[in-house]
Design a protein around this motif. Structure first.
Motif, PDB file in Angstrom:
ATOM      1  N   ASP A  34      45.073-120.343   6.233  1.00 37.97           N
ATOM      2  CA  ASP A  34      44.619-120.341   4.835  1.00 37.97           C
ATOM      3  C   ASP A  34      45.051-121.590   4.084  1.00 37.97           C
ATOM      4  OD1 ASP A  34      43.477-117.659   4.946  1.00 37.97           O
ATOM      5  OD2 ASP A  34      45.550-116.974   5.114  1.00 37.97           O
ATOM      6  N   GLN A  35      46.204-122.171   4.463  1.00 41.03           N
ATOM      7  CA  GLN A  35      46.726-123.339   3.757  1.00 41.03           C
ATOM      8  C   GLN A  35      47.611-124.136   4.697  1.00 41.03           C
ATOM      9  OE1 GLN A  35      46.198-124.396   0.393  1.00 41.03           O
ATOM     10  NE2 GLN A  35      47.229-126.242   1.163  1.00 41.03           N
ATOM     11  N   ILE A  36      47.494-125.460   4.608  1.00 39.86           N
ATOM     12  CA  ILE A  36      48.319-126.362   5.416  1.00 39.86           C
ATOM     13  C   ILE A  36      49.237-127.151   4.483  1.00 39.86           C
ATOM     14  CG2 ILE A  36      48.334-128.261   7.081  1.00 39.86           C
ATOM     15  CD1 ILE A  36      45.372-127.502   7.688  1.00 39.86           C
ATOM     16  N   TYR A  37      50.509-127.229   4.864  1.00 37.17           N
ATOM     17  CA  TYR A  37      51.471-128.078   4.162  1.00 37.17           C
ATOM     18  C   TYR A  37      52.006-129.080   5.179  1.00 37.17           C
ATOM     19  CZ  TYR A  37      51.351-124.308   0.724  1.00 37.17           C
ATOM     20  OH  TYR A  37      50.940-123.358  -0.192  1.00 37.17           O
ATOM     21  N   PHE A  38      51.669-130.348   4.977  1.00 36.43           N
ATOM     22  CA  PHE A  38      52.064-131.389   5.937  1.00 36.43           C
ATOM     23  C   PHE A  38      52.960-132.408   5.226  1.00 36.43           C
ATOM     24  CE2 PHE A  38      51.814-135.382   8.158  1.00 36.43           C
ATOM     25  CZ  PHE A  38      51.717-135.054   9.502  1.00 36.43           C
ATOM     26  N   TYR A  39      54.128-132.666   5.822  1.00 32.69           N
ATOM     27  CA  TYR A  39      55.054-133.667   5.300  1.00 32.69           C
ATOM     28  C   TYR A  39      55.249-134.729   6.373  1.00 32.69           C
ATOM     29  CZ  TYR A  39      56.119-129.969   1.939  1.00 32.69           C
ATOM     30  OH  TYR A  39      56.031-128.999   0.975  1.00 32.69           O
ATOM     31  N   GLY A  40      55.003-135.997   6.017  1.00 29.14           N
ATOM     32  CA  GLY A  40      55.058-136.989   7.075  1.00 29.14           C
ATOM     33  C   GLY A  40      55.579-138.354   6.669  1.00 29.14           C
ATOM     34  N   ALA A  41      56.181-139.034   7.635  1.00 28.57           N
ATOM     35  CA  ALA A  41      56.552-140.441   7.466  1.00 28.57           C
ATOM     36  C   ALA A  41      55.278-141.254   7.249  1.00 28.57           C
ATOM     37  CB  ALA A  41      57.295-140.926   8.712  1.00 28.57           C
ATOM     38  N   GLY A  42      55.329-142.200   6.349  1.00 25.27           N
ATOM     39  CA  GLY A  42      54.163-143.034   6.072  1.00 25.27           C
ATOM     40  C   GLY A  42      53.195-142.429   5.079  1.00 25.27           C
ATOM     41  N   CYS A  43      53.448-141.199   4.617  1.00 22.59           N
ATOM     42  CA  CYS A  43      52.529-140.531   3.680  1.00 22.59           C
ATOM     43  C   CYS A  43      53.001-140.765   2.236  1.00 22.59           C
ATOM     44  CB  CYS A  43      52.462-139.037   3.990  1.00 22.59           C
ATOM     45  SG  CYS A  43      51.797-138.659   5.613  1.00 22.59           S
ATOM     46  N   SER A  44      53.049-142.026   1.862  1.00 15.75           N
ATOM     47  CA  SER A  44      53.584-142.369   0.543  1.00 15.75           C
ATOM     48  C   SER A  44      52.498-142.711  -0.474  1.00 15.75           C
ATOM     49  CB  SER A  44      54.555-143.548   0.663  1.00 15.75           C
ATOM     50  OG  SER A  44      53.917-144.625   1.339  1.00 15.75           O
ATOM     51  N   SER A  45      51.312-143.072  -0.023  1.00 16.66           N
ATOM     52  CA  SER A  45      50.228-143.429  -0.940  1.00 16.66           C
ATOM     53  C   SER A  45      49.055-142.473  -0.731  1.00 16.66           C
ATOM     54  CB  SER A  45      49.751-144.855  -0.686  1.00 16.66           C
ATOM     55  OG  SER A  45      49.115-144.951   0.587  1.00 16.66           O
ATOM     56  N   LYS A  46      48.177-142.405  -1.727  1.00 13.42           N
ATOM     57  CA  LYS A  46      47.008-141.525  -1.614  1.00 13.42           C
ATOM     58  C   LYS A  46      46.151-141.920  -0.420  1.00 13.42           C
ATOM     59  CE  LYS A  46      43.045-139.657  -4.170  1.00 13.42           C
ATOM     60  NZ  LYS A  46      42.137-139.792  -3.015  1.00 13.42           N
ATOM     61  N   GLU A  47      45.993-143.210  -0.210  1.00 10.84           N
ATOM     62  CA  GLU A  47      45.168-143.694   0.896  1.00 10.84           C
ATOM     63  C   GLU A  47      45.699-143.179   2.235  1.00 10.84           C
ATOM     64  OE1 GLU A  47      43.933-147.910   3.060  1.00 10.84           O
ATOM     65  OE2 GLU A  47      45.405-147.877   1.425  1.00 10.84           O
ATOM     66  N   LYS A  48      47.011-143.270   2.451  1.00 10.42           N
ATOM     67  CA  LYS A  48      47.597-142.831   3.715  1.00 10.42           C
ATOM     68  C   LYS A  48      47.590-141.304   3.827  1.00 10.42           C
ATOM     69  CE  LYS A  48      48.404-147.018   5.020  1.00 10.42           C
ATOM     70  NZ  LYS A  48      47.499-147.625   6.026  1.00 10.42           N
ATOM     71  N   LYS A  49      47.839-140.631   2.709  1.00  7.63           N
ATOM     72  CA  LYS A  49      47.782-139.162   2.723  1.00  7.63           C
ATOM     73  C   LYS A  49      46.382-138.682   3.098  1.00  7.63           C
ATOM     74  CE  LYS A  49      51.347-138.440  -0.823  1.00  7.63           C
ATOM     75  NZ  LYS A  49      51.617-137.951  -2.206  1.00  7.63           N
ATOM     76  N   ASP A  50      45.373-139.371   2.586  1.00 11.89           N
ATOM     77  CA  ASP A  50      43.993-138.964   2.856  1.00 11.89           C
ATOM     78  C   ASP A  50      43.622-139.094   4.328  1.00 11.89           C
ATOM     79  OD1 ASP A  50      43.561-138.247   0.246  1.00 11.89           O
ATOM     80  OD2 ASP A  50      42.479-140.074  -0.314  1.00 11.89           O
ATOM     81  N   VAL A  51      44.238-140.056   5.032  1.00  8.26           N
ATOM     82  CA  VAL A  51      43.990-140.211   6.471  1.00  8.26           C
ATOM     83  C   VAL A  51      44.453-138.962   7.208  1.00  8.26           C
ATOM     84  CG1 VAL A  51      44.624-141.510   8.548  1.00  8.26           C
ATOM     85  CG2 VAL A  51      44.123-142.732   6.415  1.00  8.26           C
ATOM     86  N   ILE A  52      45.666-138.520   6.896  1.00  2.53           N
ATOM     87  CA  ILE A  52      46.209-137.318   7.525  1.00  2.53           C
ATOM     88  C   ILE A  52      45.417-136.088   7.095  1.00  2.53           C
ATOM     89  CG2 ILE A  52      48.190-135.770   7.622  1.00  2.53           C
ATOM     90  CD1 ILE A  52      48.797-138.196   9.203  1.00  2.53           C
ATOM     91  N   LYS A  53      45.133-136.006   5.808  1.00  3.29           N
ATOM     92  CA  LYS A  53      44.433-134.830   5.275  1.00  3.29           C
ATOM     93  C   LYS A  53      43.079-134.647   5.934  1.00  3.29           C
ATOM     94  CE  LYS A  53      43.105-132.709   0.868  1.00  3.29           C
ATOM     95  NZ  LYS A  53      43.144-132.840  -0.607  1.00  3.29           N
ATOM     96  N   ALA A  54      42.339-135.729   6.090  1.00  3.39           N
ATOM     97  CA  ALA A  54      41.012-135.639   6.705  1.00  3.39           C
ATOM     98  C   ALA A  54      41.107-135.118   8.132  1.00  3.39           C
ATOM     99  CB  ALA A  54      40.342-137.013   6.684  1.00  3.39           C
ATOM    100  N   SER A  55      42.109-135.557   8.873  1.00  3.70           N
ATOM    101  CA  SER A  55      42.284-135.081  10.243  1.00  3.70           C
ATOM    102  C   SER A  55      42.623-133.602  10.275  1.00  3.70           C
ATOM    103  CB  SER A  55      43.390-135.885  10.937  1.00  3.70           C
ATOM    104  OG  SER A  55      43.018-137.239  11.087  1.00  3.70           O
ATOM    105  N   LEU A  56      43.520-133.185   9.379  1.00  2.00           N
ATOM    106  CA  LEU A  56      43.935-131.777   9.343  1.00  2.00           C
ATOM    107  C   LEU A  56      42.776-130.856   8.972  1.00  2.00           C
ATOM    108  CD1 LEU A  56      47.356-132.214   7.517  1.00  2.00           C
ATOM    109  CD2 LEU A  56      47.045-131.577   9.916  1.00  2.00           C
ATOM    110  N   VAL A  57      42.030-131.231   7.946  1.00  2.00           N
ATOM    111  CA  VAL A  57      40.915-130.397   7.489  1.00  2.00           C
ATOM    112  C   VAL A  57      39.856-130.278   8.581  1.00  2.00           C
ATOM    113  CG1 VAL A  57      39.022-130.246   5.836  1.00  2.00           C
ATOM    114  CG2 VAL A  57      41.315-130.845   5.042  1.00  2.00           C
TER     115      VAL A  57
END
Length: 282
Positions: free
Chosen positions: A59-82
C-alpha cells in the motif's frame, strides 16, 4: 502492507510490514542515484529481491537512501519503485531515515558512520542543519571508505607498519596494481575502500590502527559536530563503523566533552517503530 527500505552505499535492507510486524526481510546491493541510472536500479530491485516481495500487495513504500538528497535524485529512485511495486513511494535521504530511527519525534544531533559519513541537527520532524559530508574524496571523515583509503595509501607508501601490511596482503591476496585498478578504473570505489575497515576492526589492539581510527573520528568531530550546538542536544550514531568502533568513538567524543547516546548498526528497527507507531495507537 508497508514496504520500508534503507539503502546505504553498500547494501539495501528491505522489510515488508503488516500492522506492527515484519513479515519479510531481505538484503540487496546498495542503490545510489548518483552512481546508478534508473534502469540499473530497477534491474537490481527486480533480480535481487525475493519474489515474495512482488507478490504481496504493497500500500505504501518508504525508501531512505544514500544519494537521495535532491528532488531529481529522489525521483530516479521513486520511478523505479513505483514501476516495480505499483504503489505510492516516499523517498528520503538515508540521513533522515537515520534520525527518524534514532530520535523518533525528539530533537537531537544525528550522525552516520558507515561506508560514508554524515551528520545533522534534527528538530524532531525535519533536518534543519546539515554540514555537507562531501563524499569520500573531499569529506566523509570517520567513514569506512576514508579509513580504508588512508590505510591502503599508507600500505602502498610503506608508511603503515610492515607486519600489518604483510598480514593485509596475505589475507586479501591483493596487489598494489589491483588496488589502483579498483579505485581508479572500476565503479563503486567507496564500497571497495570501505570493505577494508573490517580488517582494521580486527586489529584495534595494534597501535597504528588505534591511532588511525582515533584520528579519523577526531576529524569527524572537528569538521562536522562542532558546527552544531553540540553540547545542548543528545548525539546519537548510526552505522557499522560507529557500532564496531564504539569504544574508540566514545573515547574521542569525551575529548569534546560529548557523551555519546545511542549507537545503532542499522536504522531498520527504528524505522519500523517510526512507521508503525500509529498502529499501536489504533
Amino acid at each position: 502492507m508497508k514496504l520500508i527500505a534503507d539503502s546505504g552505499s553498500s547494501k539495501t535492507e528491505w522489510c515488508l510490514v503488516e500492522g506492527i510486524y515484519v513479515i519479510e526481510r531481505a538484503f540487496t546491493e546498495g542503490l545510489n542515484p548518483f552512481f546508478q541510472m534508473r534502469r540499473e536500479i530497477s534491474r537490481s530491485i527486480r533480480l535481487q529481491l525475493p519474489e515474495v516481495f512482488f507478490k504481496k500487495k504493497v500500500d505504501q513504500i518508504y525508501f531512505y537512501g544514500a544519494g537521495c538528497s535532491s528532488k531529481e535524485k529522489k525521483d530516479v529512485i521513486k520511478a523505479s519503485l513505483v514501476t516495480q511495486f505499483r504503489a505510492p513511494a516516499e523517498v528520503e535521504s538515508d540521513l533522515l531515515g537515520a534520525v527518524r530511527a534514532l530520535f523518533g519525534n525528539q530533537p537531537g544531533i544525528g550522525c552516520i558512520l558507515g561506508t560514508g559519513s554524515n551528520s545533522c541537527f534534527y528538530d524532531g520532524e525535519k533536518i534543519v542543519k546539515n554540514v555537507a559530508p562531501l563524499g569520500y574524496i573531499l569529506g566523509d571523515e570517520g567513514s569506512g571508505a576514508v579509513l580504508g583509503k588512508m590505510f591502503l595509501s599508507d600500505c602502498m607508501k610503506q608508511i603503515a607498519p610492515k607486519d600489518l601490511c604483510d598480514m593485509f596482503y596475505d589475507v586479501y591476496k591483493i596487489t598494489p596494481a589491483d588496488i589502483m585498478e579498483n579505485v581508479y578504473s572500476k565503479p563503486f570505489a567507496n564500497r571497495f575502500l570501505a570493505s577494508f575497515s573490517f580488517f582494521l576492526e580486527k586489529h584495534l589492539d595494534h597501535e597504528y590502527v588505534y591511532e588511525l581510527v582515533s584520528r579519523n573520528f577526531r576529524n569527524f568531530f572537528t569538521r562536522n559536530i562542532v558546527h552544531y550546538d553540540y553540547k545542548a542536544y543528545p548525539i546519537h550514531f548510526m552505522g557499522h563503523v560507529a557500532y564496531y568502533y564504539a569504544d574508540i568513538l566514545k573515547e574521542v567524543a569525551s575529548e569534546f566533552d560529548v557523551v555519546v547516546g545511542q549507537i545503532e548498526k542499522s536504522p531498520m528497527p527504528g524505522l519500523v517503530r517510526y512507521h508503525t507507531a500509529h498502529c499501536r495507537l489504533d
